[in-house]
Design a protein around this motif. Structure first.
Motif, PDB file in Angstrom:
ATOM      1  N   SER A   1     -92.630 -31.744  59.558  1.00  0.00           N
ATOM      2  CA  SER A   1     -91.500 -31.386  60.425  1.00  0.00           C
ATOM      3  C   SER A   1     -91.947 -31.019  61.833  1.00  0.00           C
ATOM      4  O   SER A   1     -91.194 -31.174  62.797  1.00  0.00           O
ATOM      5  CB  SER A   1     -90.716 -30.218  59.817  1.00  0.00           C
ATOM      6  OG  SER A   1     -91.544 -29.066  59.687  1.00  0.00           O
ATOM      7  N   SER A   2     -93.162 -30.544  61.968  1.00  0.00           N
ATOM      8  CA  SER A   2     -93.650 -30.062  63.263  1.00  0.00           C
ATOM      9  C   SER A   2     -94.468 -31.111  64.014  1.00  0.00           C
ATOM     10  O   SER A   2     -95.144 -30.770  64.987  1.00  0.00           O
ATOM     11  CB  SER A   2     -94.517 -28.818  63.037  1.00  0.00           C
ATOM     12  OG  SER A   2     -95.595 -29.135  62.165  1.00  0.00           O
TER      13      SER A   2
ATOM     14  N   PHE B   1     -93.778 -31.335  67.761  1.00  0.00           N
ATOM     15  CA  PHE B   1     -94.207 -30.072  68.376  1.00  0.00           C
ATOM     16  C   PHE B   1     -95.727 -30.012  68.481  1.00  0.00           C
ATOM     17  O   PHE B   1     -96.286 -29.624  69.523  1.00  0.00           O
ATOM     18  CB  PHE B   1     -93.668 -28.913  67.538  1.00  0.00           C
ATOM     19  CG  PHE B   1     -94.145 -27.553  67.969  1.00  0.00           C
ATOM     20  CD1 PHE B   1     -93.995 -27.123  69.281  1.00  0.00           C
ATOM     21  CD2 PHE B   1     -94.748 -26.697  67.064  1.00  0.00           C
ATOM     22  CE1 PHE B   1     -94.425 -25.869  69.681  1.00  0.00           C
ATOM     23  CE2 PHE B   1     -95.190 -25.444  67.449  1.00  0.00           C
ATOM     24  CZ  PHE B   1     -95.026 -25.028  68.764  1.00  0.00           C
TER      25      PHE B   1
ATOM     26  N   LEU C   1     -91.774 -25.605  60.983  1.00  0.00           N
ATOM     27  CA  LEU C   1     -91.887 -25.330  62.424  1.00  0.00           C
ATOM     28  C   LEU C   1     -92.408 -23.911  62.668  1.00  0.00           C
ATOM     29  O   LEU C   1     -93.291 -23.690  63.506  1.00  0.00           O
ATOM     30  CB  LEU C   1     -90.525 -25.507  63.092  1.00  0.00           C
ATOM     31  CG  LEU C   1     -90.078 -26.950  63.343  1.00  0.00           C
ATOM     32  CD1 LEU C   1     -88.632 -26.961  63.814  1.00  0.00           C
ATOM     33  CD2 LEU C   1     -90.967 -27.629  64.376  1.00  0.00           C
TER      34      LEU C   1
ATOM     35  N   VAL D   1     -96.211 -23.619  61.519  1.00  0.00           N
ATOM     36  CA  VAL D   1     -97.132 -24.319  62.408  1.00  0.00           C
ATOM     37  C   VAL D   1     -97.244 -23.594  63.742  1.00  0.00           C
ATOM     38  O   VAL D   1     -98.343 -23.469  64.308  1.00  0.00           O
ATOM     39  CB  VAL D   1     -96.687 -25.788  62.620  1.00  0.00           C
ATOM     40  CG1 VAL D   1     -97.450 -26.441  63.765  1.00  0.00           C
ATOM     41  CG2 VAL D   1     -96.910 -26.571  61.337  1.00  0.00           C
ATOM     42  N   GLY D   2     -96.121 -23.105  64.254  1.00  0.00           N
ATOM     43  CA  GLY D   2     -96.174 -22.326  65.482  1.00  0.00           C
ATOM     44  C   GLY D   2     -97.058 -21.096  65.318  1.00  0.00           C
ATOM     45  O   GLY D   2     -97.870 -20.764  66.190  1.00  0.00           O
TER      46      GLY D   2
END
Length: 415
Positions: free
Chosen positions: A248-249, A252, A371, A374-375
């Motif tokens: 999903s990331s 990003f 997200l 991972v951030g």
């Protein structure tokens, strides 16, 4: 043993190509236009909020409204879509989202839009979107034969990547040249086009009387029991949730890695645009080869390539290398859902809305969790460790998928 052998011709039933199936193409085209509209307004929304408040926290909160309302409303929406007339509910959902976006555009035009009103309008748009979105996913099985579901998923993936390719650039251009009003008006118009497309569908999209006199608690219990007892579908969905955590990331992650390579914003945009083109090509490729070759082999190889592709980011020391790896991954990623597309055909027609709502709720939660994690990992562990963790998670996913060979082949009817 992995072999790229062709499947026997008798395994296929002659049917019209999907592009000749009027009702499916209306559903697909309407959703495609709506996707493009959402991508266009998706660029304008944070820019508008930042211009109104100067707060990135408020911008994030407003944008998160769609995800929050989706998770809150998905399960009851699935029940209502099975109980009522699905097409009518989808019409109301799309019209409601379109009107909300139109009100945003009008408010901006007359400079009368407050941040509180924007919160409320995004909540309304997000709530209506839940019914339209789950309705679309649960309608596909009424219009497409089970053996053509992988091709339908491939076409969905192609239009989704096309929206990612076109939407942000058009949205940025509209915002820069004529203002955000036109960005939101375009999104509203795309929802209204979707309404028109639904009006022209003349096939039934629901099972009449499926939940007559059945209360919501009993109806949801029935769907939950089916989900848990159907081993094939349950394993497929749970694996897809694990995969979503890792993938999903991706965009990003690419932005962060490109920034660390001192790439300008225009270059990052080009990298993502090239990747969207690769996603279209990959979707077309998997849609073409899936019915022809041994699906277990294609699935296993594509999963391993995906895990290996993520690990290559560790060695991406230039923007060119970053672009090549990202395009490769965008081309490979649609394969899992396309190859396993017919597994959605396991859901009985009268349970489509409720089971789909369970699936989509998990998708949204996995996407948001991915997200966030991972951030967090990029902030506290650094790029290399984050990439290694994601690649490891995908390797575990690949192994778990490979271990269910007999179950997958039985579901596909492959020899």
């Amino acid at each position: 043993m992995l072999t790229f052998k062709r499947l026997p011709k008798q395994a296929f039933v002659a049917r019209q190509p999907l592009w000749k199936q009027r009702n499916y193409m209306l559903l697909w085209a309407g959703q495609g236009l709506s996707w493009i509209g959402s991508e266009i307004s998706g660029i304008a929304m944070p820019l508008v909020i930042l211009s109104l408040t100067g707060s990135s926290a408020i911008a994030g909160a407003v944008i998160a409204m769609r995800g929050i309302t989706y998770v809150l409303l998905a399960i009851p929406a699935g029940y209502l879509l099975d109980k009522g007339k699905r097409r009518h509910i989808m019409l109301v959902g799309n019209a409601g989202s379109g009107l909300a976006m139109l009100v945003v555009a009008i408010g901006l035009l007359f400079h009368r839009l407050t941040i509180v009103e924007l919160f409320l309008l995004m909540g309304i748009e997000g709530g209506c979107f839940v019914f339209a979105n789950i309705g679309r996913f649960s309608s596909r099985r009424f219009l497409v034969a089970n053996e053509q579901l992988p091709q339908a998923v491939a076409q969905d993936s192609m239009i989704e990547h096309f929206a990612i390719l076109v939407g942000p650039s058009v949205g940025g251009l509209l915002y820069q040249t004529v203002g955000a009003v036109f960005s939101f008006a375009t999104d509203a118009l795309s929802y209204f086009f979707n309404v028109v497309a639904l009006l022209f569908i003349n096939s039934p999209l629901s099972v009449p009387g499926a939940l007559k006199d059945i209360p919501i608690r009993q109806g949801l219990k029935e769907a939950g029991s089916w989900f848990w007892q159907n081993r094939l579908y349950r394993i497929f969905i749970m694996l897809s949730w694990i995969r979503t955590l890792a993938t999903s990331s991706l965009s990003f992650l690419v932005i962060v890695l490109a920034r660390d390579l001192h790439a300008p914003a225009t270059t990052i945009g080009v990298v993502l645009a090239m990747s969207a083109v690769a996603g279209i090509a990959g979707s077309a490729f998997f849609g073409k080869v899936t019915p022809l070759f041994d699906r277990y082999t294609i699935l296993t190889v594509s999963n391993v390539l995906c895990a290996g592709g993520f690990l290559l980011y560790v060695f991406a020391n230039s923007v060119v290398a970053l672009a090549i790896i990202t395009a490769f991954l965008f081309a490979i990623l649609p394969g899992f859902y396309i190859i396993c597309g017919n597994i959605a055909g396991e859901i009985p027609h009268h349970l489509q809305g409720r089971v789909t709502s369970i699936t989509r709720s998990g998708d949204y939660l996995s996407y948001s969790a991915g997200l966030f994690l991972v951030g967090f990992a990029l902030q506290f562990l650094g790029n290399t460790w984050t990439i290694t963790i994601l690649a490891t998670l995908l390797a575990v996913f690949s192994l778990a998928t490979a271990l269910h060979k007999k179950l997958l082949k039985l579901a596909w009817g492959d020899p």
